[in-house]
Structure formats: structure tokens, C-alpha cells
Scaffold this motif. Sequence first.
Motif, PDB file in Angstrom:
ATOM      1  N   THR A 162       0.831  -1.214   0.000  1.00  0.00           N
ATOM      2  CA  THR A 162       0.000   0.000   0.000  1.00  0.00           C
ATOM      3  C   THR A 162       0.862   1.260   0.000  1.00  0.00           C
ATOM      4  OG1 THR A 162      -0.044  -0.070   2.401  1.00  0.00           O
ATOM      5  CG2 THR A 162      -1.918  -1.066   1.259  1.00  0.00           C
ATOM      6  N   ARG A 167      -4.631   4.118   8.339  1.00  0.00           N
ATOM      7  CA  ARG A 167      -4.425   2.701   8.056  1.00  0.00           C
ATOM      8  C   ARG A 167      -2.932   2.483   7.830  1.00  0.00           C
ATOM      9  NH1 ARG A 167      -6.647   0.442   2.772  1.00  0.00           N
ATOM     10  NH2 ARG A 167      -4.784  -0.818   2.995  1.00  0.00           N
ATOM     11  N   ALA A 180      -5.926   6.478  -8.423  1.00  0.00           N
ATOM     12  CA  ALA A 180      -5.824   6.064  -7.016  1.00  0.00           C
ATOM     13  C   ALA A 180      -7.082   5.283  -6.609  1.00  0.00           C
ATOM     14  CB  ALA A 180      -5.655   7.282  -6.131  1.00  0.00           C
ATOM     15  N   ASP A 181      -6.892   4.264  -5.756  1.00  0.00           N
ATOM     16  CA  ASP A 181      -8.034   3.470  -5.284  1.00  0.00           C
ATOM     17  C   ASP A 181      -8.948   4.313  -4.411  1.00  0.00           C
ATOM     18  OD1 ASP A 181      -7.275   0.588  -6.161  1.00  0.00           O
ATOM     19  OD2 ASP A 181      -5.439   1.490  -5.399  1.00  0.00           O
ATOM     20  N   GLU A 182      -8.334   5.264  -3.740  1.00  0.00           N
ATOM     21  CA  GLU A 182      -9.100   6.187  -2.904  1.00  0.00           C
ATOM     22  C   GLU A 182      -8.433   7.555  -3.059  1.00  0.00           C
ATOM     23  OE1 GLU A 182      -9.556   4.549   1.073  1.00  0.00           O
ATOM     24  OE2 GLU A 182      -9.760   6.574   1.848  1.00  0.00           O
ATOM     25  N   PHE A 183      -9.232   8.618  -3.146  1.00  0.00           N
ATOM     26  CA  PHE A 183      -8.641   9.956  -3.265  1.00  0.00           C
ATOM     27  C   PHE A 183      -9.248  10.845  -2.201  1.00  0.00           C
ATOM     28  CE2 PHE A 183      -7.394  14.024  -4.782  1.00  0.00           C
ATOM     29  CZ  PHE A 183      -6.268  13.827  -5.566  1.00  0.00           C
ATOM     30  N   ARG A 184      -8.417  11.348  -1.320  1.00  0.00           N
ATOM     31  CA  ARG A 184      -8.931  12.185  -0.229  1.00  0.00           C
ATOM     32  C   ARG A 184      -8.656  13.654  -0.510  1.00  0.00           C
ATOM     33  NH1 ARG A 184      -7.985   8.929   5.359  1.00  0.00           N
ATOM     34  NH2 ARG A 184      -8.708   6.917   4.590  1.00  0.00           N
ATOM     35  N   CYS A 200      -5.434  11.001   7.343  1.00  0.00           N
ATOM     36  CA  CYS A 200      -4.966  10.313   6.119  1.00  0.00           C
ATOM     37  C   CYS A 200      -4.159   9.064   6.453  1.00  0.00           C
ATOM     38  CB  CYS A 200      -4.077  11.232   5.288  1.00  0.00           C
ATOM     39  SG  CYS A 200      -5.013  12.381   4.302  1.00  0.00           S
ATOM     40  N   TRP A 215      -1.950  -0.960  -3.870  1.00  0.00           N
ATOM     41  CA  TRP A 215      -3.174  -0.249  -3.471  1.00  0.00           C
ATOM     42  C   TRP A 215      -2.738   1.178  -3.112  1.00  0.00           C
ATOM     43  CZ3 TRP A 215      -5.280   2.661   0.361  1.00  0.00           C
ATOM     44  CH2 TRP A 215      -6.669   2.859   0.306  1.00  0.00           C
ATOM     45  N   CYS A 244      -3.579   5.274  -2.142  1.00  0.00           N
ATOM     46  CA  CYS A 244      -4.454   6.351  -1.695  1.00  0.00           C
ATOM     47  C   CYS A 244      -3.799   7.675  -2.099  1.00  0.00           C
ATOM     48  CB  CYS A 244      -4.626   6.287  -0.176  1.00  0.00           C
ATOM     49  SG  CYS A 244      -5.685   7.594   0.471  1.00  0.00           S
ATOM     50  N   LEU A 268       0.591   5.781   0.164  1.00  0.00           N
ATOM     51  CA  LEU A 268      -0.122   7.052   0.226  1.00  0.00           C
ATOM     52  C   LEU A 268       0.715   8.072  -0.545  1.00  0.00           C
ATOM     53  CD1 LEU A 268      -2.272   9.042   1.452  1.00  0.00           C
ATOM     54  CD2 LEU A 268      -0.678   9.335   3.375  1.00  0.00           C
ATOM     55  N   ALA A 316      -3.832  11.907  -1.738  1.00  0.00           N
ATOM     56  CA  ALA A 316      -4.328  12.994  -0.886  1.00  0.00           C
ATOM     57  C   ALA A 316      -3.876  14.320  -1.479  1.00  0.00           C
ATOM     58  CB  ALA A 316      -3.781  12.839   0.529  1.00  0.00           C
TER      59      ALA A 316
END
Length: 326
Positions: A3, A63, A43-47, A60, A27, A29, A5, A31
Motif C-alpha cells: 500500500t 491505516r 488512485a483506489d481512494e482519493f482524499r 490520512c 493499493w 491512496c 499514500l 491525498a
Amino acid sequence: MKTALVCGAGGFVGHHLVNRLKEEGMWVCGADIKRPEFSASRADEFRLVDLRDPAAAYACLDREFDEVYQLAADMGGAGYVFSGENCAEVMHNSALININVLDACRKARVGRVFFSSSACVYPLFNQQDPDNPTCAEATVYPALPDSEYGWEKLFAERLYLTYARNHGMTCRIARYHNIFGPDGTWQGGREKAPAALCRKVAMAPDGGEIEIWGDGEQTRSFLHIDECIEATLRLMRSDCREPLNIGSEEMISINGLAREIALIAGKDISLRHVPGPLGVRGRTSDNRLIRATLGWAPSARLHDGLVKTYRWIAGQVAATEAAGER
Ligand code: NAD
């Protein structure tokens, strides 16, 4: 699954880095305070977060991450960094981001942290001769960066080095030298020299004229984004604890860069020199240490990256002009 970030995933380098990490099967993320401008993030998740806020940075890191890439910064080309008008914002915003993200990484026990410093940390007095600048890593002290942006990067380097020493963290630091390529800012005031010149040439008629800030004899080197990402990953996953230059040693004057772009565009363009923010007289990467440490060097010439970048920016200019006419 590993993973990562990526802080600053809405920006130029961060967006390309997310793509590359996804290609590797990680994986990811992202930000950032904004989403990428030119294409959707993979990105699998975008904050969408403001990393100047400590709570947002801690959130952020809620995890486990194997890798955190800290690229978020208040940043731009010479028109933004050297005008003198944005210095307080640049220092305040970027220092807060670095302090917050790094401490959140400490608390979350992140495996590895990458920080993007800059060639702007090198002292002014070693970059006054356009033909012979000195930017070897060890020459950074005694310090005299020519911009507040550079001073903040130097402070942040020391912050990452100190956290590594005092908290046992694994931190990797790159000093990027003028990264360019498609999907980067090309207008609006934050664009850097290659993008600005590609835009000016794309907008000029054949036989026309473009403006160059200063006499254009100041020298720089430019590294294509794909090369930058490759070197970034190699450094991140290495055991090198010291800051390393990530750049090209192919030095060119700004006039030379403009002429090269005009050649690529197939246009006869003359240069008109006007006053503008400039930066140091000469700067290029010194790759001796990264060659010896990581066995890395750019794989292609400046020309190849410029061809791709010019095509992309000419396409953006054409699309913008067509939209304006509708
Ligand atoms: P960029 O401006 O495209 O990306 C930086 C990103 O940080 C932007 O998307 C911005 O929205 C984000 N950001 C700014 N403030 C934020 C905040 N408060 N919270 C969350 N996100 C915020 O710049 P880039 O060219 O992609 O550069 C990436 C990193 O590399 C930066 O740290 C920059 O200083 C460094 N660097 C870049 C170059 C270069 O030539 N591109 C050279 C030297 C160093």
C-alpha cells in the motif's frame, strides 16, 4: 498487497507517481487539496484534504501504509517562486504540510517515507557562472538558497533527517531538478519554463515572436517525468539515507530551450527579451552520487521529452482556443 499514500496526488509529479504505483499493482491512496487537472486519478481512494491541518494529516494515516510519498507543497515556476510576492505563503503552507505529514507517518509507523526536496536548496554563490554551476549534494552547506522556497525545502530536509535519527524512521530525500512533461501546469502563473515556452511557441504564428524573461543566457537542465518517477522509486526502495539529486546533466540555456522547442514545432520564431523573475544564472544536476549509489542516470535525451511535452501542450492550446471560439 503493498500500500502507498501519495500526498500531492492532484499535482504533476504525484499524479504520474500514482499511475506508476498502480501499474506495479499496489493499493494507492491519493491525498491533495485538489484533484488532478487533466485526467482522472487512478488512485483506489482519493482524499480531498488540506494537509496544513494536523487533524487532516493524521486522518490520512488511519491505516497501515508500506510507503508514503510526501510531494504536497505550495509551489510553482519562477513566476511564482521568484516574484517575491508569495514567499510567506510558500514557507507557511509547505512547512505546515511537512511537519504534519511527517509526524502522522511517525505515529502510524509507516514503513518508508519519501520527501521531494529541490535543487533550489543549493547556494546562490555556487550558481553564478552559467557554464559552470556546482550542485553536488555535499555543497549544500554553508547554505544560501536564492529563494524562500529553497529555505523551506532545506528546513524540511533537516526535519526528515532528524525524524529518521531520533525516531528510527526510514526516510528518503530527493532533490528534484526541473521536472517536466505532459499533464503538468502549462498556464496560469505557476507553470515552469519548459511548459511556458511550449505554450508560447504553440500560440505563436510561424515567423512570430515570443517573450523570454531576462537575457535567456541563464542555464538549466530538465528531467522528463518518466525518468523522475523511475529514479524516485529506486531511491525510495534503496538504503540511501542522504539526499540525492534527481535530475539531468544535459545543461541548456533558456534561449537554447526556446529554439529547440521552436524546431520541434517546425516554426521560425524570434525571441524578445523582457524583464522578469529569473533565479540563479546557472544550475544543473550533478549525478555522480546517484550514479554511484543507485546506478541510475536518465535514459533519454532532453529532445525526446520535449517532443512529447510540446505535442501535449500544443493539443491543450488548440483545445482551449477551439473552446474559446465556440
Ligand atoms: P504541483 O504543484 O503540481 O503539486 C503539488 C501538489 O500539492 C498540488 O497538487 C497541490 O494542490 C498540493 N497541495 C498544496 N497545498 C496543499 C495542501 N495544503 N494540502 C494538500 N495538498 C496540497 O508540484 P509538482 O511539480 O508535482 O511537485 C511535486 C513536489 O516536488 C513538490 O514538493 C515540489 O516542491 C517538488 N519539486 C518539484 C520540481 C518540479 O520541477 N516539478 C522540482 C523540485 C522540487
